[in-house]
Design a protein around this motif. Sequence first.
Motif, PDB file in Angstrom:
ATOM      1  N   LYS A 123      -1.041  39.901  17.008  1.00 16.21           N
ATOM      2  CA  LYS A 123      -0.182  40.249  18.400  1.00 16.21           C
ATOM      3  C   LYS A 123      -1.119  40.863  19.043  1.00 16.21           C
ATOM      4  CE  LYS A 123       3.928  41.176  15.503  1.00 16.21           C
ATOM      5  NZ  LYS A 123       4.567  39.601  15.816  1.00 16.21           N
ATOM      6  N   VAL A 124      -0.816  40.533  20.467  1.00 14.68           N
ATOM      7  CA  VAL A 124      -1.742  40.974  21.676  1.00 14.68           C
ATOM      8  C   VAL A 124      -0.900  41.318  22.583  1.00 14.68           C
ATOM      9  CG1 VAL A 124      -3.459  40.500  23.521  1.00 14.68           C
ATOM     10  CG2 VAL A 124      -3.554  39.271  21.449  1.00 14.68           C
ATOM     11  N   GLY A 155      -6.395  33.131  17.024  1.00 12.90           N
ATOM     12  CA  GLY A 155      -5.658  32.791  18.347  1.00 12.90           C
ATOM     13  C   GLY A 155      -5.596  34.164  19.181  1.00 12.90           C
ATOM     14  N   SER A 156      -5.439  35.167  18.611  1.00 13.43           N
ATOM     15  CA  SER A 156      -5.451  36.200  19.413  1.00 13.43           C
ATOM     16  C   SER A 156      -6.719  36.484  20.085  1.00 13.43           C
ATOM     17  CB  SER A 156      -5.004  37.671  18.479  1.00 13.43           C
ATOM     18  OG  SER A 156      -3.712  37.399  17.984  1.00 13.43           O
ATOM     19  N   ILE A 172      -2.072  31.210  30.718  1.00 10.06           N
ATOM     20  CA  ILE A 172      -3.103  30.944  29.727  1.00 10.06           C
ATOM     21  C   ILE A 172      -2.427  30.784  28.301  1.00 10.06           C
ATOM     22  CG2 ILE A 172      -4.967  32.501  28.316  1.00 10.06           C
ATOM     23  CD1 ILE A 172      -5.659  33.603  31.206  1.00 10.06           C
ATOM     24  N   PHE A 173      -1.262  31.807  28.141  1.00 16.27           N
ATOM     25  CA  PHE A 173      -0.643  31.564  26.767  1.00 16.27           C
ATOM     26  C   PHE A 173      -0.008  30.283  26.651  1.00 16.27           C
ATOM     27  CE2 PHE A 173       3.294  32.350  24.083  1.00 16.27           C
ATOM     28  CZ  PHE A 173       2.448  32.937  23.079  1.00 16.27           C
ATOM     29  N   GLU A 174       0.424  29.638  27.629  1.00 14.18           N
ATOM     30  CA  GLU A 174       1.053  28.256  27.644  1.00 14.18           C
ATOM     31  C   GLU A 174      -0.154  27.435  26.902  1.00 14.18           C
ATOM     32  OE1 GLU A 174       2.822  27.446  31.427  1.00 14.18           O
ATOM     33  OE2 GLU A 174       4.044  28.833  31.369  1.00 14.18           O
ATOM     34  N   GLY A 175      -1.180  27.550  27.454  1.00 13.49           N
ATOM     35  CA  GLY A 175      -2.372  26.689  26.888  1.00 13.49           C
ATOM     36  C   GLY A 175      -2.466  26.888  25.327  1.00 13.49           C
ATOM     37  N   PHE A 176      -1.958  27.736  24.572  1.00 17.92           N
ATOM     38  CA  PHE A 176      -2.211  28.056  23.203  1.00 17.92           C
ATOM     39  C   PHE A 176      -0.756  27.257  22.452  1.00 17.92           C
ATOM     40  CE2 PHE A 176      -4.867  30.795  24.711  1.00 17.92           C
ATOM     41  CZ  PHE A 176      -6.130  31.172  23.797  1.00 17.92           C
TER      42      PHE A 176
END
Length: 95
Positions: free
Chosen positions: A64-65, A37-38, A91-95
């Motif tokens: 963690k990024v 995911g990172s 973009i993070f919300e898409g994960f």
Amino acid sequence: MSRILEPEEVSSQLAEHQHWTVDDALTGQFDFEGFDGSIRFVNAIADEAQQMDHHPDIDIRFNKVTLTVTSHDAGGLTQLDIELAKRADQIFEGF
């Protein structure tokens, strides 16, 4: 060259973006379930940064990024930094 934003401008524009802290730069921290995911997130950020021609410093620590964003050429935070931070959140919300 872009205008350096006042601290109040930065704070108000990022008020609803909980991943970010403000100092001399914007620092965003994003947690994932694993390394995959990172890396997918970093690849998506890299694509966005290329399109914007504005590139964050990226630190990957397994799941963690951390993104660090500032406008070096302007000597501080500009609207471009805010825009990249907001896009990173999208973009993070898409994960």
